[in-house]
Each structure stands twice: as structure tokens, then as C-alpha cells.
Design a protein around this motif. Structure first.
Motif, mmCIF file in Angstrom:
data_model
loop_
_atom_site.group_PDB
_atom_site.id
_atom_site.type_symbol
_atom_site.label_atom_id
_atom_site.label_comp_id
_atom_site.label_asym_id
_atom_site.label_seq_id
_atom_site.Cartn_x
_atom_site.Cartn_y
_atom_site.Cartn_z
ATOM 1 N N GLU A 121 -27.034 12.985 14.383
ATOM 2 C CA GLU A 121 -27.670 12.171 13.594
ATOM 3 C C GLU A 121 -27.809 13.739 12.417
ATOM 4 O OE1 GLU A 121 -31.099 8.746 15.169
ATOM 5 O OE2 GLU A 121 -31.644 10.886 13.909
ATOM 6 N N SER A 122 -28.274 14.884 12.586
ATOM 7 C CA SER A 122 -27.721 15.375 11.722
ATOM 8 C C SER A 122 -26.392 15.416 10.984
ATOM 9 C CB SER A 122 -27.857 17.348 12.702
ATOM 10 O OG SER A 122 -27.137 17.519 12.942
ATOM 11 N N GLY A 123 -25.838 15.534 11.580
ATOM 12 C CA GLY A 123 -24.298 15.513 10.759
ATOM 13 C C GLY A 123 -23.095 16.553 11.054
ATOM 14 N N ASN A 124 -24.425 17.555 11.266
ATOM 15 C CA ASN A 124 -24.373 19.069 10.944
ATOM 16 C C ASN A 124 -23.321 19.968 12.401
ATOM 17 O OD1 ASN A 124 -23.586 22.135 10.610
ATOM 18 N ND2 ASN A 124 -25.418 22.466 10.188
ATOM 19 N N ASP A 125 -22.605 21.129 12.469
ATOM 20 C CA ASP A 125 -21.849 20.903 14.382
ATOM 21 C C ASP A 125 -22.303 22.787 14.893
ATOM 22 O OD1 ASP A 125 -20.429 22.870 11.968
ATOM 23 O OD2 ASP A 125 -18.757 22.094 12.382
ATOM 24 N N ALA A 141 -22.516 11.042 23.764
ATOM 25 C CA ALA A 141 -22.387 12.008 24.005
ATOM 26 C C ALA A 141 -21.715 12.645 24.011
ATOM 27 C CB ALA A 141 -22.859 12.223 25.938
ATOM 28 N N PHE A 142 -19.742 11.471 24.307
ATOM 29 C CA PHE A 142 -18.935 11.952 24.417
ATOM 30 C C PHE A 142 -18.696 11.856 22.892
ATOM 31 C CE2 PHE A 142 -14.788 10.264 23.817
ATOM 32 C CZ PHE A 142 -13.921 10.988 24.179
ATOM 33 N N SER A 143 -19.586 11.557 21.808
ATOM 34 C CA SER A 143 -19.160 11.536 20.537
ATOM 35 C C SER A 143 -19.370 12.941 19.812
ATOM 36 C CB SER A 143 -19.354 10.917 19.602
ATOM 37 O OG SER A 143 -20.575 10.080 19.853
ATOM 38 N N LEU A 144 -20.520 13.783 20.334
ATOM 39 C CA LEU A 144 -20.644 14.890 20.189
ATOM 40 C C LEU A 144 -20.221 16.091 20.809
ATOM 41 C CD1 LEU A 144 -23.530 16.087 19.710
ATOM 42 C CD2 LEU A 144 -24.506 16.268 21.304
ATOM 43 N N ALA A 145 -19.810 15.296 22.299
ATOM 44 C CA ALA A 145 -18.919 16.618 23.088
ATOM 45 C C ALA A 145 -17.647 17.264 22.082
ATOM 46 C CB ALA A 145 -18.353 16.586 23.923
ATOM 47 N N GLU A 146 -17.199 16.154 21.313
ATOM 48 C CA GLU A 146 -15.659 15.750 21.215
ATOM 49 C C GLU A 146 -15.670 16.787 19.114
ATOM 50 O OE1 GLU A 146 -12.615 12.485 19.940
ATOM 51 O OE2 GLU A 146 -14.715 11.749 19.985
ATOM 52 N N LYS A 147 -16.679 16.637 18.442
ATOM 53 C CA LYS A 147 -16.665 17.571 18.298
ATOM 54 C C LYS A 147 -16.976 19.061 17.752
ATOM 55 C CE LYS A 147 -19.376 14.626 14.510
ATOM 56 N NZ LYS A 147 -21.086 14.997 14.376
ATOM 57 N N GLY A 198 -22.082 18.637 28.314
ATOM 58 C CA GLY A 198 -20.092 18.669 27.293
ATOM 59 C C GLY A 198 -19.447 19.723 28.217
ATOM 60 N N ARG A 199 -19.093 18.521 29.135
ATOM 61 C CA ARG A 199 -17.634 18.699 29.741
ATOM 62 C C ARG A 199 -16.819 18.562 28.823
ATOM 63 N NH1 ARG A 199 -19.693 17.684 35.385
ATOM 64 N NH2 ARG A 199 -20.784 19.471 35.729
ATOM 65 N N ASP A 200 -16.581 18.502 27.351
ATOM 66 C CA ASP A 200 -15.810 17.487 26.006
ATOM 67 C C ASP A 200 -14.574 17.483 26.888
ATOM 68 O OD1 ASP A 200 -15.792 20.088 26.577
ATOM 69 O OD2 ASP A 200 -14.899 19.593 24.284
ATOM 70 N N ASP A 201 -14.046 18.958 27.643
ATOM 71 C CA ASP A 201 -12.411 19.279 27.996
ATOM 72 C C ASP A 201 -12.022 18.069 29.029
ATOM 73 O OD1 ASP A 201 -11.958 20.413 26.144
ATOM 74 O OD2 ASP A 201 -12.068 21.939 26.795
ATOM 75 N N ASP A 202 -12.853 17.525 29.972
ATOM 76 C CA ASP A 202 -12.885 16.938 31.037
ATOM 77 C C ASP A 202 -13.008 15.447 30.561
ATOM 78 O OD1 ASP A 202 -13.167 18.798 33.107
ATOM 79 O OD2 ASP A 202 -14.895 18.351 33.839
ATOM 80 N N ASN A 203 -13.698 15.047 30.093
ATOM 81 C CA ASN A 203 -13.734 13.464 29.825
ATOM 82 C C ASN A 203 -12.251 13.764 29.247
ATOM 83 O OD1 ASN A 203 -16.428 12.951 30.581
ATOM 84 N ND2 ASN A 203 -17.023 13.893 28.402
ATOM 85 N N ILE A 204 -11.946 14.232 27.754
ATOM 86 C CA ILE A 204 -10.777 13.546 26.652
ATOM 87 C C ILE A 204 -9.636 13.633 28.252
ATOM 88 C CG2 ILE A 204 -9.717 14.547 25.698
ATOM 89 C CD1 ILE A 204 -11.985 15.615 24.250
ATOM 90 N N GLU A 205 -9.371 14.613 28.633
ATOM 91 C CA GLU A 205 -8.596 14.814 30.030
ATOM 92 C C GLU A 205 -8.606 14.027 30.787
ATOM 93 O OE1 GLU A 205 -5.366 16.203 30.118
ATOM 94 O OE2 GLU A 205 -6.666 16.758 28.962
ATOM 95 N N THR A 206 -8.500 12.942 31.185
ATOM 96 C CA THR A 206 -9.587 12.370 31.988
ATOM 97 C C THR A 206 -8.892 10.972 31.701
ATOM 98 O OG1 THR A 206 -11.176 13.196 33.481
ATOM 99 C CG2 THR A 206 -10.933 10.620 33.059
#
Ligand code: UDP
Ligand code: MG
Length: 186
Positions: free
Chosen positions: A94-98, A12-18, A119-127
Motif C-alpha cells: 500500500e505504501s507504493g515505496n520500495d 507476496a508475488f507482486s511484492l517480491a517482483e518489486k 521473499g524467494r522472488d527468483d524462485d517464483n519467477i524462475e518456476t
């Protein structure tokens, strides 16, 4: 340090980062979602993911959730969000697409909220940023204190788990009598 395997949190994290672009394609059965999705894929380079197709593939793969998925689908019920979302995440990664067209999902409020929660990527990255700042300010001095006393053993933790453990083993090996006196900071 790394982790032994890719947990769903890592995925989830690597996905959210994209920061993928996700379009939910919603509409009643027979409304032509599949047809228009194929057109959108052709013209706009999206990857089309049908939640129903992913669930059917999972059911047919003989996985432990297979029977449960079969029963829920036979009853026309909605498969638990956790199961469907895990399949969607995996397919997205797995698709490699965004850019994704997600067809037939979310089917209820719980589906929607559960998908948004990953999808709360900003929260994760900020934390993570905040935690790293605390590490620099508060925890690094502790390491420095022991370092000054010659009690720190350092390890390069950017390598693979196996390689890092080789270095850990050296420190803990009984041959190194010093291990009794020092503490190892990874
Ligand atoms: N389904 C589900 N969650 C989803 C998508 C599908 O539980 O996110 C299950 C549900 O039981 C549904 C069945 O899969 O009735 C078939 O869904 P699909 O979208 O393939 O059907 P369609 O609407 O395209 O006929
Ligand atoms: Mg369908």
C-alpha cells in the motif's frame, strides 16, 4: 486467467517482483529505534513500518484476529508469523515505496524464516518461466491438434474476470449446439 481476489500469494508475488529494500531495525526496548527510524525516513526516503503498531491497529480494527492479538500482546508473547507478515506485506504494498525500515520484527527465528520464505522472488519467477516453457513445448501442440480438427474455441483471457466469463458463456450457451462436439481451451 485472473483470480477472484488478491490472495496473500499474489500479494507476496507482486511484492517480491518489486525487489524491495528491507532493513530490519532491531534493538532492545527504549534503545531509540523509533527516533532513528524517523530520522532515516526524513533523510533517505524509507517507509517506516512498526510491526507492533501494525498489530495494534489490526487488534483495534475489530478483525477476527483482534482477540488473539490482544491476548498474545498482554502476555508479551510473539504473534504467529503468518499474521504479522500479512500485515507487513499489505502495508508495504500500500505504501507504493520500495524501501522499508521494519521495526521490531523479526522477533525470533521462526519470524525470520517465515519472512524470508515470502521473499524467494527468483524462485517464483524462475518456476513460472519454466512452466511457461513447458506449456509452449508440450501443451500447445495438444491445442493445435484439436484446432486442426475445428474443435477449439478461443477466448481472450487478458480481460477482466467478468468480461472473460461473458465470452465463456457464449461458448457454453445451449444455443451453440457445437459445444456438444467441441472442447473449449481457455
Ligand atoms: N509483537 C509481535 N510480533 C512482532 C512485533 C510485536 O508479536 O513482530 C507483539 C509482542 O507481543 C510484543 C508487542 O507486540 O511484546 C509490542 O511490540 P512493540 O514492538 O510495539 O514493543 P516495543 O518493543 O516497541 O516496546
Ligand atoms: Mg516499538
Amino acid at each position: 486467467m485472473g483470480t477472484a481476489d488478491a490472495s496473500s500469494k499474489d500479494v507476496a508475488f507482486s511484492l517480491a517482483e518489486k525487489k524491495p529494500k528491507v532493513v530490519f531495525v532491531l534493538g532492545g526496548p527504549g534503545s531509540g529505534k523509533g527516533t532513528q527510524c524517523a530520522n532515516i525516513v526524513q533523510h533517505f526516503g524509507y517507509t517506516h513500518l512498526s510491526a507492533g503498531d501494525l498489530l495494534r491497529a489490526e487488534r483495534d480494527s475489530g478483525s477476527e484476529n483482534g482477540n488473539m492479538i490482544q491476548n498474545m500482546m498482554n502476555e508479551g508473547k510473539i504473534v504467529p508469523s503468518e499474521v504479522t507478515i500479512k500485515l507487513l506485506e499489505k502495508a508495504m504494498l500500500e505504501s507504493g515505496n520500495d524501501k522499508f525500515l521494519i521495526d521490531g520484527f523479526p522477533r525470533n527465528e521462526e519470524n525470520r524464516a517465515a519472512f524470508e520464505a515470502i521473499g524467494r522472488d527468483d524462485d517464483n519467477i524462475e518456476t513460472i518461466r519454466k512452466r511457461f516453457q513447458v506449456f509452449l513445448e508440450s501443451s500447445l501442440p495438444v491445442i493445435e491438434y484439436y484446432k486442426a480438427k475445428g474443435k477449439v474455441r478461443e477466448i481472450d483471457a487478458t480481460k477482466s474476470i467478468e468480461e472473460v466469463f461473458e465470452a465463456v458463456k457464449v461458448i457454453f450457451s445451449p444455443k451453440d449446439e457445437e459445444v456438444k462436439k467441441c472442447c473449449a481451451i481457455l
